[in-house]
Write a protein that holds these residues in place. Structure first.
Motif, PDB file in Angstrom:
ATOM      1  N   LYS A   1      16.421  30.057  85.548  1.00 32.85           N
ATOM      2  CA  LYS A   1      16.202  28.776  84.989  1.00 32.85           C
ATOM      3  C   LYS A   1      17.331  27.805  85.121  1.00 32.85           C
ATOM      4  O   LYS A   1      18.525  28.360  84.935  1.00 32.85           O
TER       5      LYS A   1
ATOM      6  N   LEU B   1      20.948  20.062  76.963  1.00 35.77           N
ATOM      7  CA  LEU B   1      20.853  21.070  75.833  1.00 35.77           C
ATOM      8  C   LEU B   1      21.489  20.343  74.499  1.00 35.77           C
ATOM      9  O   LEU B   1      22.608  20.061  74.707  1.00 35.77           O
TER      10      LEU B   1
ATOM     11  N   GLY C   1      22.329  32.527  61.698  1.00 36.49           N
ATOM     12  CA  GLY C   1      23.224  32.435  62.648  1.00 36.49           C
ATOM     13  C   GLY C   1      22.875  31.777  64.121  1.00 36.49           C
ATOM     14  O   GLY C   1      23.664  31.268  64.726  1.00 36.49           O
ATOM     15  N   TYR C   2      21.630  32.029  64.380  1.00 31.26           N
ATOM     16  CA  TYR C   2      20.977  31.220  65.537  1.00 31.26           C
ATOM     17  C   TYR C   2      21.159  29.820  65.346  1.00 31.26           C
ATOM     18  O   TYR C   2      20.802  29.240  64.166  1.00 31.26           O
ATOM     19  N   HIS C   3      21.169  29.057  66.304  1.00 29.85           N
ATOM     20  CA  HIS C   3      21.206  27.659  66.510  1.00 29.85           C
ATOM     21  C   HIS C   3      20.049  26.989  66.682  1.00 29.85           C
ATOM     22  O   HIS C   3      19.075  27.386  67.969  1.00 29.85           O
TER      23      HIS C   3
ATOM     24  N   LEU D   1      18.051  24.312  68.631  1.00 28.79           N
ATOM     25  CA  LEU D   1      18.329  23.450  69.885  1.00 28.79           C
ATOM     26  C   LEU D   1      17.133  22.592  70.379  1.00 28.79           C
ATOM     27  O   LEU D   1      15.969  22.753  69.789  1.00 28.79           O
TER      28      LEU D   1
ATOM     29  N   PHE E   1      13.807  23.025  80.146  1.00 34.03           N
ATOM     30  CA  PHE E   1      13.870  24.329  80.963  1.00 34.03           C
ATOM     31  C   PHE E   1      13.230  23.836  82.162  1.00 34.03           C
ATOM     32  O   PHE E   1      12.091  23.507  82.284  1.00 34.03           O
TER      33      PHE E   1
ATOM     34  N   SER F   1      16.925  37.506  80.960  1.00 35.90           N
ATOM     35  CA  SER F   1      15.935  37.108  80.194  1.00 35.90           C
ATOM     36  C   SER F   1      14.721  37.006  81.400  1.00 35.90           C
ATOM     37  O   SER F   1      13.373  37.386  80.845  1.00 35.90           O
TER      38      SER F   1
ATOM     39  N   GLY G   1      15.060  38.126  73.421  1.00 33.75           N
ATOM     40  CA  GLY G   1      16.023  36.967  73.525  1.00 33.75           C
ATOM     41  C   GLY G   1      15.419  35.766  73.635  1.00 33.75           C
ATOM     42  O   GLY G   1      14.066  35.741  73.930  1.00 33.75           O
ATOM     43  N   ALA G   2      16.305  34.721  73.341  1.00 32.65           N
ATOM     44  CA  ALA G   2      15.669  33.401  72.989  1.00 32.65           C
ATOM     45  C   ALA G   2      15.111  32.903  74.315  1.00 32.65           C
ATOM     46  O   ALA G   2      14.475  31.884  74.169  1.00 32.65           O
ATOM     47  N   ASP G   3      15.631  33.169  75.407  1.00 31.01           N
ATOM     48  CA  ASP G   3      15.184  32.702  76.634  1.00 31.01           C
ATOM     49  C   ASP G   3      13.973  33.103  77.346  1.00 31.01           C
ATOM     50  O   ASP G   3      13.506  32.849  78.308  1.00 31.01           O
TER      51      ASP G   3
ATOM     52  N   VAL H   1      14.660  28.111  68.489  1.00 33.55           N
ATOM     53  CA  VAL H   1      15.718  28.572  69.131  1.00 33.55           C
ATOM     54  C   VAL H   1      15.407  28.798  70.572  1.00 33.55           C
ATOM     55  O   VAL H   1      16.011  29.523  71.410  1.00 33.55           O
TER      56      VAL H   1
ATOM     57  N   THR I   1      27.246  34.222  75.917  1.00 38.96           N
ATOM     58  CA  THR I   1      26.559  33.237  75.119  1.00 38.96           C
ATOM     59  C   THR I   1      26.993  33.209  73.546  1.00 38.96           C
ATOM     60  O   THR I   1      27.226  32.286  73.113  1.00 38.96           O
ATOM     61  N   ALA I   2      27.241  34.443  72.995  1.00 43.12           N
ATOM     62  CA  ALA I   2      27.539  34.582  71.674  1.00 43.12           C
ATOM     63  C   ALA I   2      28.697  34.056  71.477  1.00 43.12           C
ATOM     64  O   ALA I   2      29.084  33.343  70.109  1.00 43.12           O
TER      65      ALA I   2
ATOM     66  N   PHE J   1      28.336  29.976  71.185  1.00 41.79           N
ATOM     67  CA  PHE J   1      27.758  29.681  69.945  1.00 41.79           C
ATOM     68  C   PHE J   1      28.718  29.838  68.548  1.00 41.79           C
ATOM     69  O   PHE J   1      28.223  29.664  67.694  1.00 41.79           O
TER      70      PHE J   1
ATOM     71  N   GLY K   1      22.805  26.027  80.381  1.00 43.24           N
ATOM     72  CA  GLY K   1      23.038  26.998  79.201  1.00 43.24           C
ATOM     73  C   GLY K   1      24.446  26.940  78.588  1.00 43.24           C
ATOM     74  O   GLY K   1      24.913  25.887  78.563  1.00 43.24           O
TER      75      GLY K   1
HETATM   76  C1  LIG Z   1      21.914  28.953  75.586  1.00 43.09           C
HETATM   77  C2  LIG Z   1      20.535  29.563  76.043  1.00 43.09           C
HETATM   78  O1  LIG Z   1      20.718  30.062  77.425  1.00 43.09           O
HETATM   79  C3  LIG Z   1      19.739  28.011  76.557  1.00 43.09           C
HETATM   80  O2  LIG Z   1      18.681  28.441  77.330  1.00 43.09           O
HETATM   81  C4  LIG Z   1      19.792  30.109  75.277  1.00 43.09           C
HETATM   82  O3  LIG Z   1      19.477  29.491  74.038  1.00 43.09           O
HETATM   83  C5  LIG Z   1      20.398  31.580  74.917  1.00 43.09           C
HETATM   84  O4  LIG Z   1      19.315  32.352  75.132  1.00 43.09           O
HETATM   85  P1  LIG Z   1      19.652  34.229  75.408  1.00 43.09           P
HETATM   86  O5  LIG Z   1      20.656  34.335  76.418  1.00 43.09           O
HETATM   87  O6  LIG Z   1      18.207  34.587  75.495  1.00 43.09           O
HETATM   88  O7  LIG Z   1      20.317  34.294  74.062  1.00 43.09           O
HETATM   89  P2  LIG Z   1      20.151  35.575  73.051  1.00 43.09           P
HETATM   90  O8  LIG Z   1      20.403  36.843  73.691  1.00 43.09           O
HETATM   91  O9  LIG Z   1      18.857  35.743  72.217  1.00 43.09           O
HETATM   92  O10 LIG Z   1      21.523  35.358  72.123  1.00 43.09           O
HETATM   93  C6  LIG Z   1      22.778  35.642  72.514  1.00 43.09           C
HETATM   94  C7  LIG Z   1      23.696  35.213  71.150  1.00 43.09           C
HETATM   95  O11 LIG Z   1      23.704  33.687  71.349  1.00 43.09           O
HETATM   96  C8  LIG Z   1      23.680  33.152  70.048  1.00 43.09           C
HETATM   97  N1  LIG Z   1      22.491  32.091  70.032  1.00 43.09           N
HETATM   98  C9  LIG Z   1      21.544  32.176  70.992  1.00 43.09           C
HETATM   99  C10 LIG Z   1      20.504  31.498  71.009  1.00 43.09           C
HETATM  100  C11 LIG Z   1      20.515  30.276  69.986  1.00 43.09           C
HETATM  101  N2  LIG Z   1      19.604  29.507  69.940  1.00 43.09           N
HETATM  102  N3  LIG Z   1      21.471  30.455  69.199  1.00 43.09           N
HETATM  103  C12 LIG Z   1      22.410  31.330  69.025  1.00 43.09           C
HETATM  104  O12 LIG Z   1      23.297  31.292  68.140  1.00 43.09           O
HETATM  105  C13 LIG Z   1      23.675  34.483  69.084  1.00 43.09           C
HETATM  106  O13 LIG Z   1      24.968  34.713  68.599  1.00 43.09           O
HETATM  107  C14 LIG Z   1      23.106  35.555  69.622  1.00 43.09           C
HETATM  108  O14 LIG Z   1      23.712  36.696  69.331  1.00 43.09           O
END
Ligand SMILES: C[C@](O)(CO)[C@H](O)COP(=O)(O)OP(=O)(O)OC[C@H]1O[C@@H](n2ccc(N)nc2=O)[C@H](O)[C@@H]1O
Ligand SMILES: Nc1ncnc2c1ncn2[C@@H]1O[C@H](COP(=O)(O)OP(=O)(O)OP(=O)(O)O)[C@@H](O)[C@H]1O
Length: 283
Positions: free
Chosen positions: A13, A18, A27-29, A31, A35, A105, A136-138, A153, A178-179, A182, A236
């Motif tokens: 993707k 963003l 702690g999550y953001h 958004l 996509f 994801s 995972g958020a994605d 998220v 990613t962490a 963020f 991302g």
């Molecule tokens: C940045 C993006 O790729 C945009 O599509 C996503 O929001 C990230 O999605 P992802 O990789 O599936 O993320 P996750 O595996 O859920 O989160 C990884 C880490 O990123 C941070 N995280 C992620 C997503 C979000 N909306 N807020 C956050 O703060 C958190 O610290 C989390 O522990």
């Protein structure tokens, strides 16, 4: 009768924009992101086992099988559906890890949809997307399979149909956590929400870009290079950088200028994921 063996695509993707609106108590953001899928990705092969075992046969550098999103997705679905069947899984991995193009994801979503099909569970998309979100958020957007404007998220999805250009995606040789992005104190977290639908033109910013470019010179270089030919954007939290072109030939022309130290690939943007096109063809 359902085939006991199945090969399915697992597309990448892009985040076409963003915005980070704020941080939740966990702690999550929060958004707002757009996509779109690429007709480019990994390929997973599944073969049903009747002994209940879940076995991934492809080694991943640096990712133990127990924490691989493919294995975690399969185990979670097996447990929650109380399914007695197991699965053998192989993957042809082409998507870079930590590239912001959602490889992990997407692999999780392909696993959920593939096993739902092979194990004949009959779960609907809502249920699979909810399970996916816990991985995972994605994951939910890959389960739904349609380009989407995402909020929360990333789980509140509104299907959209942006243009489908050809993209050149540059892959800097660096994995971005990613962490880590963020949690950077310098990250912009107060972009006002866009309330107009469809999202007006000109909202193509990625709020993660300044922080990622500051931390990773490899990403800065890629942005500078691609920026000479088209609007260069970060997907991302990076590391991949992309730009759209009206034709494959034009994307290929810029791609031909890449060197061994900065590689990339050309792929068509797609509003219906190639995973869903393949699943549709099986029905
Ligand atoms: C940045 C993006 O790729 C945009 O599509 C996503 O929001 C990230 O999605 P992802 O990789 O599936 O993320 P996750 O595996 O859920 O989160 C990884 C880490 O990123 C941070 N995280 C992620 C997503 C979000 N909306 N807020 C956050 O703060 C958190 O610290 C989390 O522990
Ligand atoms: N099947 C998998 N494929 C890729 N990475 C996986 C997988 N399972 C677990 N991981 C872990 O997840 C991390 C992030 O991988 P992923 O490919 O999803 O990154 P990404 O493209 O930056 O994702 P996103 O855009 O969702 O932030 C990897 O560094 C790896 O440790």
């Amino acid at each position: 009768m359902t085939a006991a063996r199945l090969t399915l695509p697992s597309p990448a993707k892009l985040n076409l924009m963003l915005h980070i609106l704020g941080r939740r108590e966990d702690g999550y953001h929060e958004l707002q992101t757009l996509f779109q899928f690429l007709d480019y990705g990994d390929e997973l092969t599944f073969a049903v086992r009747d002994d209940g075992a879940i076995q991934l046969h492809t080694e991943f550098a640096g990712v133990p099988h127990d924490s691989n999103l493919i294995v975690r997705a399969a185990k979670m679905l097996q447990q929650q559906s109380a399914c007695a069947l197991g699965i053998d899984i192989w993957i042809d991995k082409v998507l870079p890890m930590g590239g912001g193009i959602g490889g992990g994801s997407s692999n999780a979503a392909t696993t959920l949809l593939g096993l739902n099909h092979l194990w004949q569970l009959g779960w609907d998309e809502d249920r699979l997307a909810a399970l996916g979100l816990s991985l995972g958020a994605d994951v939910p957007v890959f389960v739904r399979g349609h380009a989407a404007f995402a909020e929360g998220v990333g789980e509140k999805l509104t299907p959209v149909d942006p243009e489908e250009p050809w993209y050149l995606v540059l892959v800097p040789q660096v994995a971005v956590s990613t962490a880590e992005i963020f949690s950077d104190p310098l990250l912009t977290r107060n972009t006002p929400p866009i309330k107009v639908r469809p999202v007006p033109e000109g909202n193509s910013r990625n709020d993660c870009l300044p922080v990622v470019a500051r931390r990773y010179p490899e990403v800065r270089n890629a942005l500078d290079l691609l920026g000479k030919f088209t609007e260069a954007k970060l997907t991302g939290t990076g590391s991949c950088v992309f730009g759209g072109f009206p034709s494959k030939a034009e994307a290929d022309k810029v791609s031909a200028l890449l060197t061994e130290t900065l590689t990339g690939f050309v792929a068509k943007g797609s509003n219906v994921s190639m995973l869903h096109r393949k699943l549709q063809s099986l029905l």
